[in-house]
Motif scaffolding. Structure first.
Motif, PDB file in Angstrom:
ATOM      1  N   UNK A 140       0.830  -1.273   0.067  1.00  0.00           N
ATOM      2  CA  UNK A 140      -0.049   0.156  -0.127  1.00  0.00           C
ATOM      3  C   UNK A 140       0.863   1.237  -0.054  1.00  0.00           C
ATOM      4  N   UNK A 141       1.930   1.203   0.861  1.00  0.00           N
ATOM      5  CA  UNK A 141       2.683   2.381   0.801  1.00  0.00           C
ATOM      6  C   UNK A 141       3.443   2.455  -0.376  1.00  0.00           C
ATOM      7  N   UNK A 142       3.807   1.575  -1.127  1.00  0.00           N
ATOM      8  CA  UNK A 142       4.490   1.745  -2.512  1.00  0.00           C
ATOM      9  C   UNK A 142       3.768   2.181  -3.648  1.00  0.00           C
ATOM     10  N   UNK A 143       2.488   1.604  -3.442  1.00  0.00           N
ATOM     11  CA  UNK A 143       1.424   2.105  -4.485  1.00  0.00           C
ATOM     12  C   UNK A 143       1.009   3.696  -4.224  1.00  0.00           C
ATOM     13  N   UNK A 144       1.102   4.015  -2.997  1.00  0.00           N
ATOM     14  CA  UNK A 144       0.545   5.453  -2.711  1.00  0.00           C
ATOM     15  C   UNK A 144       1.863   6.255  -3.059  1.00  0.00           C
ATOM     16  N   UNK A 145       2.955   5.979  -2.720  1.00  0.00           N
ATOM     17  CA  UNK A 145       4.167   6.560  -3.201  1.00  0.00           C
ATOM     18  C   UNK A 145       4.141   6.908  -4.837  1.00  0.00           C
ATOM     19  N   UNK A 146       4.013   5.732  -5.458  1.00  0.00           N
ATOM     20  CA  UNK A 146       4.013   5.566  -6.900  1.00  0.00           C
ATOM     21  C   UNK A 146       2.948   6.777  -7.508  1.00  0.00           C
ATOM     22  N   UNK A 147       1.722   6.732  -6.726  1.00  0.00           N
ATOM     23  CA  UNK A 147       0.792   7.391  -7.088  1.00  0.00           C
ATOM     24  C   UNK A 147       0.979   8.929  -6.999  1.00  0.00           C
ATOM     25  N   UNK A 148       1.820   9.438  -6.371  1.00  0.00           N
ATOM     26  CA  UNK A 148       2.179  10.606  -5.483  1.00  0.00           C
ATOM     27  C   UNK A 148       1.362  11.001  -4.548  1.00  0.00           C
ATOM     28  N   UNK A 149       0.936  10.186  -3.683  1.00  0.00           N
ATOM     29  CA  UNK A 149      -0.124  10.115  -2.571  1.00  0.00           C
ATOM     30  C   UNK A 149       0.621   9.581  -1.398  1.00  0.00           C
ATOM     31  N   UNK A 150       1.734   9.917  -1.042  1.00  0.00           N
ATOM     32  CA  UNK A 150       2.577   9.271  -0.064  1.00  0.00           C
ATOM     33  C   UNK A 150       1.916   9.504   1.078  1.00  0.00           C
ATOM     34  N   UNK A 151       1.491   8.526   1.986  1.00  0.00           N
ATOM     35  CA  UNK A 151       1.095   8.254   3.313  1.00  0.00           C
ATOM     36  C   UNK A 151       2.055   8.104   4.406  1.00  0.00           C
ATOM     37  N   UNK A 152       2.160   8.923   5.356  1.00  0.00           N
ATOM     38  CA  UNK A 152       2.992   8.881   6.317  1.00  0.00           C
ATOM     39  C   UNK A 152       2.329   8.039   7.610  1.00  0.00           C
ATOM     40  N   UNK A 153       2.995   6.962   8.061  1.00  0.00           N
ATOM     41  CA  UNK A 153       2.392   6.418   9.130  1.00  0.00           C
ATOM     42  C   UNK A 153       3.308   6.188  10.467  1.00  0.00           C
ATOM     43  N   UNK A 154       2.513   6.462  11.480  1.00  0.00           N
ATOM     44  CA  UNK A 154       3.261   6.489  12.561  1.00  0.00           C
ATOM     45  C   UNK A 154       2.589   5.440  13.697  1.00  0.00           C
ATOM     46  N   UNK A 155       3.225   4.626  14.281  1.00  0.00           N
ATOM     47  CA  UNK A 155       2.765   3.478  14.861  1.00  0.00           C
ATOM     48  C   UNK A 155       2.857   3.587  16.388  1.00  0.00           C
ATOM     49  N   UNK A 156       1.607   3.879  17.292  1.00  0.00           N
ATOM     50  CA  UNK A 156       1.960   4.360  18.697  1.00  0.00           C
ATOM     51  C   UNK A 156       1.259   2.772  19.334  1.00  0.00           C
ATOM     52  N   UNK A 157       2.111   2.584  20.450  1.00  0.00           N
ATOM     53  CA  UNK A 157       1.442   1.361  21.069  1.00  0.00           C
ATOM     54  C   UNK A 157       0.934   1.857  22.278  1.00  0.00           C
ATOM     55  N   UNK A 158      -0.276   1.200  23.071  1.00  0.00           N
ATOM     56  CA  UNK A 158      -0.916   1.703  24.052  1.00  0.00           C
ATOM     57  C   UNK A 158      -1.592   0.417  24.775  1.00  0.00           C
ATOM     58  N   UNK A 159      -1.735   0.580  26.104  1.00  0.00           N
ATOM     59  CA  UNK A 159      -2.625  -0.407  26.728  1.00  0.00           C
ATOM     60  C   UNK A 159      -4.049   0.211  27.008  1.00  0.00           C
TER      61      UNK A 159
END
Length: 319
Positions: free
Chosen positions: A103-122
């Motif tokens: 998904x990230x590679x497709x978004x990047x190729x389409x010029x719609x790069x998505x930034x992702x931040x993974x936050x762990x929580x209880x």
């Protein structure tokens, strides 16, 4: 002789894989099964996925019908994976990781790069707060996706960070883990949680020296055994008395309500988890505990800066 590229193209020709031989897998079913395999328990997995147990069980049953194999069996402790389930759990994790990367590679190729931040929580400790922060961050930046990684304990939180499956977390200090960075985002006082008709239950404040009528119990919110020992000693009413023990956060209000101990917790946590059976009283002379955003060295620093800023703003609003 054909080149390796030609061979690979031949192997993956669609006419070599009739549709009838490929199971119609559903990504949501994959995510659900993967979560159940991690938790080993339908109830906990359903809570983590924000689904009812009935819905989750139905998804697993449908997945088993599609695959034509039993993946889980129930036992006295929850569920366990069959031999087929063990194989599929490993493959499901790889597929989900691969799909996220694709998904990230497709978004990047389409010029719609998505930034992702993974936050762990209880969920027991910070779910409403973290969800609100995540929603606000995504609303402010449409290219940002905040992935919330739910765990049951601080040990699991540390594991998610150290293995690179998460970028950041909220934690109580102190921390001793190497390879992590942190910044303090606020501090909290301590409260004592009693049964509603217990001594001191009608007070607004209490001193540590007065908490000698029952064993003291701390929530399981600390990153390490050293941090547990630090706070067990810091909140000890007197040198002649035993140190506080540590129990699961969800058990604290129950222990207090049944008069099996006095639950001590950071005020925000204590008030959020106490119920009608409890009375929450501030401890006047307990040292404050600091909360921090913790992140890995590999985490995207610009996104960490946004996260810290959003959490600090949310803390200010809650004051």
């Amino acid at each position: 002789m054909a080149s390796s590229d030609a061979v690979d193209r031949d192997v993956w020709r669609s006419d070599r894989w009739p549709r009838s031989t490929l199971p119609e897998l559903n990504i949501r079913q994959l995510e659900s099964f993967h979560t159940v395999a991690q938790e080993g328990n339908i109830t906990r997995a359903a809570a983590r996925l924000h689904l009812t147990q009935q819905t989750l069980s139905a998804q697993i049953k449908q997945l088993e019908r599609v695959l034509g194999a039993v993946l889980l069996v129930r036992d006295s402790r929850g569920v366990r994976l069959t031999a087929a389930g063990e194989i599929f759990a490993e493959g499901a994790g790889a597929m989900l990781t691969g799909l996220a990367g694709l998904s990230e590679r497709v978004n990047h190729a389409a010029g719609q790069s998505i930034n992702r931040l993974r936050v762990v929580f209880c969920p027991q400790s910070t779910a409403p707060f973290v969800i609100r922060v995540a929603n606000e961050l995504e609303a402010a930046d449409p290219t940002l996706r905040v992935v919330l990684v739910s765990v049951r304990s601080m040990a699991e939180t540390l594991c998610e960070l150290e293995t690179g499956r998460a970028d950041a977390a909220l934690m109580w200090l102190p921390i001793e883990a190497s390879g992590l960075r942190y910044t303090v985002i606020g501090s909290d006082g301590w409260v004592a949680v009693f049964a509603r008709d217990e001594d001191f239950a009608d007070r607004d404040r209490v001193l540590l020296a007065e908490l000698t009528s029952a064993p003291l119990v701390l929530p399981g919110i600390f990153m390490s055994a050293a941090a547990e020992r630090y706070w067990a000693a810091a909140l000890r009413p007197g040198p002649e008395l035993p140190e506080a023990t540590v129990a699961d956060t969800a058990d604290g209000p129950i222990i207090a309500a049944r008069r099996q101990g006095i639950w001590l917790a950071p005020e925000s946590l204590g008030r959020r988890n106490a119920d009608a059976n409890n009375r929450v009283v501030r401890i006047a002379d307990a040292p404050p505990i600091e909360a921090a955003v913790v992140w890995t060295i590999q985490a995207p620093q610009p996104l960490i800066t946004l996260l810290v800023r959003a959490i600090r703003a949310a803390v200010e609003v809650n004051r």
